[in-house]
Design a protein around this motif. Structure first.
Motif, PDB file in Angstrom:
ATOM      1  N   ASN A  62       0.998  -1.106   0.038  1.00  0.00           N
ATOM      2  CA  ASN A  62      -0.171   0.002  -0.073  1.00  0.00           C
ATOM      3  C   ASN A  62       0.866   1.109  -0.004  1.00  0.00           C
ATOM      4  O   ASN A  62       1.760   1.369   0.891  1.00  0.00           O
ATOM      5  N   PHE A  63       0.770   2.155  -1.027  1.00  0.00           N
ATOM      6  CA  PHE A  63       1.352   3.376  -1.133  1.00  0.00           C
ATOM      7  C   PHE A  63       1.235   4.524  -0.120  1.00  0.00           C
ATOM      8  O   PHE A  63       1.684   5.702  -0.539  1.00  0.00           O
ATOM      9  N   GLY A  64       0.011   4.486   0.570  1.00  0.00           N
ATOM     10  CA  GLY A  64      -0.214   5.630   1.476  1.00  0.00           C
ATOM     11  C   GLY A  64       0.665   6.647   1.775  1.00  0.00           C
ATOM     12  O   GLY A  64       0.514   7.767   1.872  1.00  0.00           O
ATOM     13  N   THR A  65       1.771   5.986   2.615  1.00  0.00           N
ATOM     14  CA  THR A  65       2.614   6.893   3.267  1.00  0.00           C
ATOM     15  C   THR A  65       4.036   6.456   3.157  1.00  0.00           C
ATOM     16  O   THR A  65       4.811   6.064   3.820  1.00  0.00           O
ATOM     17  N   ILE A  66       4.277   6.352   1.665  1.00  0.00           N
ATOM     18  CA  ILE A  66       5.469   5.546   1.478  1.00  0.00           C
ATOM     19  C   ILE A  66       6.837   6.456   1.434  1.00  0.00           C
ATOM     20  O   ILE A  66       6.624   7.520   1.813  1.00  0.00           O
ATOM     21  N   ASP A  67       8.211   6.117   1.754  1.00  0.00           N
ATOM     22  CA  ASP A  67       9.253   6.632   1.924  1.00  0.00           C
ATOM     23  C   ASP A  67      10.173   5.661   1.451  1.00  0.00           C
ATOM     24  O   ASP A  67       9.876   4.629   1.010  1.00  0.00           O
ATOM     25  N   ASP A  68      11.598   6.239   1.432  1.00  0.00           N
ATOM     26  CA  ASP A  68      12.636   5.173   0.924  1.00  0.00           C
ATOM     27  C   ASP A  68      12.638   3.841   1.654  1.00  0.00           C
ATOM     28  O   ASP A  68      12.923   2.901   0.995  1.00  0.00           O
ATOM     29  N   MET A  69      12.263   3.990   2.908  1.00  0.00           N
ATOM     30  CA  MET A  69      12.567   2.646   3.757  1.00  0.00           C
ATOM     31  C   MET A  69      11.331   1.751   3.376  1.00  0.00           C
ATOM     32  O   MET A  69      11.513   0.462   3.089  1.00  0.00           O
ATOM     33  N   ASP A  91      -2.140  -1.662  -3.791  1.00  0.00           N
ATOM     34  CA  ASP A  91      -2.733  -0.407  -3.624  1.00  0.00           C
ATOM     35  C   ASP A  91      -1.891   0.963  -4.010  1.00  0.00           C
ATOM     36  O   ASP A  91      -1.262   1.605  -3.164  1.00  0.00           O
ATOM     37  N   PRO A  92      -1.895   1.739  -5.203  1.00  0.00           N
ATOM     38  CA  PRO A  92      -1.444   2.639  -5.564  1.00  0.00           C
ATOM     39  C   PRO A  92      -1.986   3.933  -5.022  1.00  0.00           C
ATOM     40  O   PRO A  92      -2.342   4.937  -5.718  1.00  0.00           O
ATOM     41  N   VAL A  93      -2.180   4.151  -3.579  1.00  0.00           N
ATOM     42  CA  VAL A  93      -2.679   5.467  -3.108  1.00  0.00           C
ATOM     43  C   VAL A  93      -1.887   6.592  -3.341  1.00  0.00           C
ATOM     44  O   VAL A  93      -0.681   6.660  -3.397  1.00  0.00           O
ATOM     45  N   GLY A  94      -2.897   7.452  -4.135  1.00  0.00           N
ATOM     46  CA  GLY A  94      -2.364   8.792  -4.141  1.00  0.00           C
ATOM     47  C   GLY A  94      -1.335   8.953  -5.535  1.00  0.00           C
ATOM     48  O   GLY A  94      -0.741   9.908  -5.633  1.00  0.00           O
ATOM     49  N   VAL A  95      -1.255   7.864  -6.252  1.00  0.00           N
ATOM     50  CA  VAL A  95      -0.315   7.846  -7.335  1.00  0.00           C
ATOM     51  C   VAL A  95      -0.933   8.751  -8.446  1.00  0.00           C
ATOM     52  O   VAL A  95      -1.916   8.882  -8.617  1.00  0.00           O
ATOM     53  N   PRO A  99       5.284  13.505  -8.265  1.00  0.00           N
ATOM     54  CA  PRO A  99       6.135  13.018  -9.485  1.00  0.00           C
ATOM     55  C   PRO A  99       6.680  11.720  -8.753  1.00  0.00           C
ATOM     56  O   PRO A  99       7.129  10.489  -9.130  1.00  0.00           O
ATOM     57  N   TYR A 100       7.347  11.819  -7.331  1.00  0.00           N
ATOM     58  CA  TYR A 100       7.974  10.824  -6.726  1.00  0.00           C
ATOM     59  C   TYR A 100       7.035   9.492  -6.636  1.00  0.00           C
ATOM     60  O   TYR A 100       7.646   8.410  -6.867  1.00  0.00           O
ATOM     61  N   ARG A 101       6.027   9.910  -5.957  1.00  0.00           N
ATOM     62  CA  ARG A 101       5.044   8.725  -5.755  1.00  0.00           C
ATOM     63  C   ARG A 101       4.699   8.036  -7.231  1.00  0.00           C
ATOM     64  O   ARG A 101       4.761   6.688  -7.083  1.00  0.00           O
ATOM     65  N   THR A 102       4.417   8.691  -8.224  1.00  0.00           N
ATOM     66  CA  THR A 102       4.249   8.004  -9.548  1.00  0.00           C
ATOM     67  C   THR A 102       5.399   7.299 -10.058  1.00  0.00           C
ATOM     68  O   THR A 102       5.318   6.196 -10.386  1.00  0.00           O
ATOM     69  N   GLU A 103       6.408   7.721  -9.873  1.00  0.00           N
ATOM     70  CA  GLU A 103       7.677   7.438 -10.497  1.00  0.00           C
ATOM     71  C   GLU A 103       7.841   6.026  -9.974  1.00  0.00           C
ATOM     72  O   GLU A 103       8.316   4.829 -10.193  1.00  0.00           O
TER      73      GLU A 103
END
Length: 269
Positions: A62-69, A91-95, A99-103
């Motif tokens: 789930n991409f909701g609160t993604i970061d590098d880790m 779950d591509p939340v907020g894609v 640009p960062y999230r989408t990429e």
């Protein structure tokens, strides 16, 4: 396996659903998984996700609160799941919002085989290379129906695709179904989309028919939202509604689903 049989299978087998999810909705996702009969684990450290995936029957990213880790953990977990033929649900939340999230979402899909992708219309459209801008986690407007979008995305992304909305659509590129359940209040409670993805993960953990599992998961969420709204009293609001959604999921079975779900199959384009 018939969709109605999946409810009994989940409660019988109690699939372990490993979820690398977001901190806004992690508790709701865990409770939804438990309510349908699965077993949630929310491990997200890159140092242990591979070992945890080995114990699981499904993996939810789930991409909701993604970061590098978390992205590193998703890559490790996804590779392990692919090696062991464990289904992955993304779950591509907020894609589409940054640009960062989408990429990073597109990079992740290139690095692993994904069985199911669930998102709203703008998220799915952006994953396909469209230029619509997602407003946070909310869906923007598209000129095609969710059913058309799900079918086109399933063909392009080589995955079962679930497009959530007023009418949910599920496609595996050869067949497409529309689920016409739900309630507008679902948009007033955070995490309902994430919970839907968790439910899809639970059903994917007991069958190799990921199209049926996706239908079971998304329809359970929409139908639970509808039943929860139906049971609200005049003096009750969104806080109670959130609790009643979990109640409805926990009571969902093949009998309730079979009598309440409004589903039909679309002719492929």
């Amino acid at each position: 396996m018939a969709i109605t049989d999946l409810f009994e299978q989940v409660r019988k087998k109690k699939p372990l659903v490993h979820q690398i999810t977001n901190f806004v909705t992690v508790n709701d996702c865990a409770n939804a998984t438990l309510a349908i009969g699965g077993s949630p684990v929310m491990t997200s450290s890159p140092k242990e996700v591979a070992d945890m995936v080995k114990l699981a029957q499904a993996l939810v990213l789930n991409f909701g609160t993604i970061d590098d880790m978390s992205l590193e953990a998703m890559e490790i977990a996804g590779k392990t799941a692919n090696d062991l033929h464990i289904p992955i649900i993304v779950d591509p939340v907020g894609v589409g919002s940054t640009p960062y999230r989408t990429e990073k979402a597109m990079e992740l899909l290139d690095k692993m085989t994904v069985q199911v992708i669930r998102g709203n219309a703008s998220e799915i459209h952006r994953l396909m290379g469209g230029d619509i801008v997602t407003r946070g986690v909310d869906s923007g407007a598209l000129s095609i129906s969710n059913a058309e979008l799900a079918l086109l995305a399933a063909r392009k992304l080589n995955s079962v695709v679930v497009v959530s909305g007023a009418k949910d659509a599920v496609s595996d590129s050869s067949q497409t179904s529309i689920i016409d359940n739900g309630n507008p209040l679902l948009t007033k409670v955070t995490g309902t989309g994430c919970m839907a993805t968790a439910l899809i993960g639970a059903f994917c953990g007991v069958t190799g028919d990921y199209y049926s599992a996706a239908i079971a998961g998304i329809s359970t969420m929409s139908l639970s939202g509808e039943l929860a709204a139906r049971n609200l009293k005049d003096n009750e609001g969104t806080g109670t509604y959130r609790t009643r959604i979990i109640d409805a999921i926990s009571k969902m079975d093949q009998s309730i689903w079979g009598s309440e779900v409004n589903i039909h199959e679309e002719i492929a384009l």
